[in-house]
Write an enzyme that holds these catalytic residues in place. Structure first.
Site, PDB file in Angstrom:
ATOM      1  N   SER A 465       1.136  -1.355  -0.054  1.00  0.00           N
ATOM      2  CA  SER A 465      -0.002   0.426  -0.118  1.00  0.00           C
ATOM      3  C   SER A 465       0.689   0.800   0.006  1.00  0.00           C
ATOM      4  O   SER A 465       1.264   1.718  -0.912  1.00  0.00           O
ATOM      5  CB  SER A 465      -1.456  -0.368   1.258  1.00  0.00           C
ATOM      6  OG  SER A 465      -1.936   0.915   0.943  1.00  0.00           O
ATOM      7  N   ASP A 476       9.268   6.047 -10.415  1.00  0.00           N
ATOM      8  CA  ASP A 476       9.326   6.936 -11.219  1.00  0.00           C
ATOM      9  C   ASP A 476      10.779   8.150 -11.645  1.00  0.00           C
ATOM     10  O   ASP A 476      10.462   8.464 -12.752  1.00  0.00           O
ATOM     11  CB  ASP A 476       8.161   6.973 -11.110  1.00  0.00           C
ATOM     12  CG  ASP A 476       7.470   5.505 -11.803  1.00  0.00           C
ATOM     13  OD1 ASP A 476       8.024   4.243 -11.606  1.00  0.00           O
ATOM     14  OD2 ASP A 476       5.883   6.052 -11.320  1.00  0.00           O
ATOM     15  N   LYS A 490      -0.637  -4.162  -3.562  1.00  0.00           N
ATOM     16  CA  LYS A 490      -2.473  -3.415  -2.867  1.00  0.00           C
ATOM     17  C   LYS A 490      -2.049  -2.457  -3.693  1.00  0.00           C
ATOM     18  O   LYS A 490      -1.639  -1.759  -2.946  1.00  0.00           O
ATOM     19  CB  LYS A 490      -1.954  -3.706  -1.083  1.00  0.00           C
ATOM     20  CG  LYS A 490      -3.412  -3.112  -1.195  1.00  0.00           C
ATOM     21  CD  LYS A 490      -3.261  -2.632   0.690  1.00  0.00           C
ATOM     22  CE  LYS A 490      -4.822  -2.712   0.832  1.00  0.00           C
ATOM     23  NZ  LYS A 490      -4.881  -1.262   0.522  1.00  0.00           N
TER      24      LYS A 490
END
Length: 705
Positions: A465, A476, A490
């Site tokens: 999560s 990224d 998740k």
């Protein structure tokens, strides 16, 4: 809590003799407010979930299957005849919930409790006999997909092997037959007596877990106790006496004193002391709690800040007839520091240089919501704590920072965004798509990064999560290197809904729902759902993806992709990854600790794939001898990871001193994966320093700078 058939409890001495028969467990019935809570939950889930699932016959069947599986995950208690009888109501649960009728799950649970009593009595009676450990027999340790026993005779044979397996494990641990009989009799008696302590709340919590997770793996129901525990975990504090408690042989026992808490500061309590009674206020009557469930004792001890609780204490190691003492403690706010962010500094050699790697361990994304709402400027949160630690690490002049997020299951989304901001300053961090398909971009908004140097994130299968949001954003942006194993996967957003507030109920009766309302997407457009975050440099793992992680759920949302957010990579890590990978491979190839870890993982995987253990003593001793030889060779090589041989005992069956010693040994064991992650970060710092020098025209041999 996914499996709720095992509840914390204490051994109540109902049985008068070692093998006496006991009466049937109490028949539990649903309470009116529980049926109302189930119906309210159904209304909410079918209308407001991210992917609403209609409460129909199909869902009813899934709820039934999941509920039975949660009670008997090893298919060792129910008979096939029980299952066949339950299945006649498999499509009726939906109608029953709408009618506010919970008779079906309660009837199933009552059968379950009877089966527990029957099987534990059978197991205890088996202890009267001797076992033939020369026979060639195996015991299956993976029975979650096995058929249920067809008959009582088949169930008896299954339990004969289970008890024989328990006996052999203790025998291999060096226990005498008399000690084995005593240990196992107590173990099975404890399990038996839990059946007498189940309450309707236990049944309802277990059933609602089956219902909610049948709609979505991360939708949950919280009764009053579960809700209180969730809130404590999020704000890292509670009001109480500051003691960690454990059930041991009928007594609520003090396992640990929290530094600075009322219990520790009083000087009147010690580890191992047993609480035999609890009284409220300065003059309230002392209520005996010997044999009381641990969760009930905990609730009696917790209370409002500034109030008095009185404890009747039987000192550690004193006999049952020893003199008790009554102590008074004033409840106070207790900070759960062990669950907060912590730092350490590791020194790593890179060539002739020594790099200092700052390691910040973050177990969860916590935030004291209540204190923040009240305007407390010093409210506790994960990102605030990490910011302080980063400032301290800068003062210590570390070269790189490694964020250890292994087994961090998530928490506050806001904290994940703010934590990312500490390393990128400002910019998009995560995208969310709601049930209407609308996409919102959440961004960090810091004037500048707090840490601009090399950074890395260590993840494992237990990183989920919010941990995945942070790791994905760092990846990224090219801001740092991600090390470890693929994360949990998740990628959904939950919110907690108080059902009493929904219906404007003046008193707490109906509990809370944690409901999935949206899906996370990375700023590159992909989701962390199902696939998780793939590390830049992979490390080995003991985890089994088939049994742990989003891919283990049969109703997990699929992976998806949306349009990328507008962002610009700010790091140079991508160009360094091939070199980091080569250095990592060369290092671990010659690292004996790492190679031993690979051996251990291979052994675990082989046993996992085997799925059975031998009940032949000679065969098991050969396996044990081989392991002992391996452990001795490691000890001679200076490997401190050996935490002792398997003694066959469970945690509460050892002495408290022995149990704590084993726990400390594990904590102090060499963390091979952390050491290698730190080495990778040291390489990152080394390579980035070279990039900077090349860009500024400095020589590698420049001195005096």
């Amino acid at each position: 809590m996914r499996i709720s058939y095992v509840f914390l409890g204490a051994f109540l001495a109902i049985v008068q003799s070692a093998f006496a028969e006991v009466a049937s467990p109490p028949v539990l019935e649903p309470l009116k407010q529980q049926a109302q809570a189930a119906q309210l939950s159904a209304e909410f889930l079918t209308r407001f979930s991210y992917k609403p699932v209609p409460l129909d016959d199909a869902l009813s069947a899934r709820i039934m299957d999941r509920f039975i599986q949660s009670l008997d995950p090893d298919h060792a208690l129910f008979l096939q005849a029980d299952i066949d009888r339950f299945m006649s109501d498999r499509n009726e649960i939906d109608d029953a919930i709408e009618r506010k009728n919970l008779d079906i799950p309660f009837a199933i649970f009552n059968v379950y409790a009877k089966r527990v009593v029957d099987r534990m009595n059978f197991a205890r009676n088996l202890l009267k006999q001797d076992f033939d450990f020369g026979a060639q027999e195996n015991f299956s340790v993976l029975r979650d997909k096995a058929p249920w026993p067809q008959s009582e005779a088949e169930s008896n044979e299954l339990w004969r092997k289970r008890v024989k397996s328990d006996w052999l494990r203790l025998k291999l641990g060096g226990k005498t037959d008399a000690a084995i009989r005593e240990t196992l009799d107590k173990r099975y008696a404890n399990a038996l007596q839990r059946a007498y302590k189940y309450k309707s709340d236990d049944v309802f919590q277990s059933f609602m877990n089956a219902y909610t997770t049948s709609t979505d793996p991360h939708t949950d129901y919280f009764g009053a106790t579960a809700s209180a525990d969730f809130n404590i975990a999020m704000k890292l504090s509670l009001v109480g006496i500051g003691a960690s408690l454990q059930e041991r042989d009928d007594y609520t026992t003090i396992r640990e004193l929290v530094p600075g808490g009322p219990a520790q500061l009083s000087g009147k309590l010690s580890v191992g002391d047993r609480i035999t009674g609890v009284g409220q206020g300065k003059n309230g009557a002392i209520k005996e709690v010997v044999g009381t469930r641990l969760d009930e004792v905990v609730q009696m001890i917790r209370g409002k800040k500034g109030t008095v609780v009185r404890l009747d204490i039987l000192p550690a190691d004193a006999g049952a007839d020893a003199t008790h003492r009554i102590i008074s403690l004033v409840r106070d706010k207790i900070s759960l520091e062990k669950q907060a962010a912590q730092k350490a500094v590791l020194s790593v050699k890179v060539g002739e240089a020594t790099r200092k790697i700052g390691v910040i361990t973050l177990p969860a994304f916590y935030e004291d919501f209540e204190a923040r709402r009240k305007g407390d400027k010093d409210y506790r949160s994960a990102s605030r704590d990490v910011r302080k630690l980063l400032d301290e690490l800068k003062q210590e002049k570390v070269d790189s920072v490694l964020i250890d997020m292994r087994n961090n299951g998530g928490g506050s989304l806001k904290e994940a965004i703010d934590l990312t901001g500490l390393f990128i300053g400002s910019g998009p961090v995560v995208q969310q798509r709601d049930s209407d398909g609308k996409v919102a971009v959440s961004s960090a908004d810091f004037p500048a990064p707090v840490w601009t140097g090399p950074v890395g994130v260590l993840i494992n299968r237990g990183s989920a999560s919010a941990s995945e949001i942070f790791a994905a954003a760092i990846q990224d942006y090219g801001r740092g290197v991600i090390v470890g194993e693929p994360s949990f996967g998740k990628g959904t957003v939950q919110t907690v809904v108080n059902l009493d507030e929904v219906v404007r109920n003046s008193k707490p009766e109906f509990g809370d729902l944690k409901v999935t309302i949206a899906q996370f997407f990375r700023i590159n457009g992909g989701t962390t759902q199902l696939h998780g975050v793939t590390p830049d440099i992979s490390l080995p793992s003991f985890s089994d993806p088939a049994r742990f992680g989003e891919t283990s759920y049969d109703n997990a949302l699929p992976w998806a992709q949306i349009k990328p957010a507008t962002y610009k990579p700010i790091g140079t890590i991508t160009a360094l990854l091939p070199t980091l990978q080569r250095r990592h491979e060369a290092r671990v190839e010659s690292n004996p600790d790492f190679q031993r870890l690979l051996e251990d993982i291979a052994d675990v995987e082989a046993q996992r794939n085997k799925g059975v253990v031998s009940l032949n003593e000679a065969e098991r001793r050969r396996e044990l001898t081989a392991r002992e030889i391996r452990m001795k060779s490691r000890a001679q090589a200076g490997d401190g990871a050996n935490t002792g041989e398997d003694d066959g005992l469970r945690a509460n069956e050892r002495s408290l001193i022995a149990d704590i010693a084993i726990e400390n040994a594990r904590k102090n064991a060499k963390d091979v994966l952390l050491d290698e992650a730190a080495a990778i970060l040291a390489d990152e710092a080394d390579l980035q320093e070279g990039v900077v020098k090349a860009a500024t025209g400095q020589s590698e041999n420049t001195e005096g700078k």
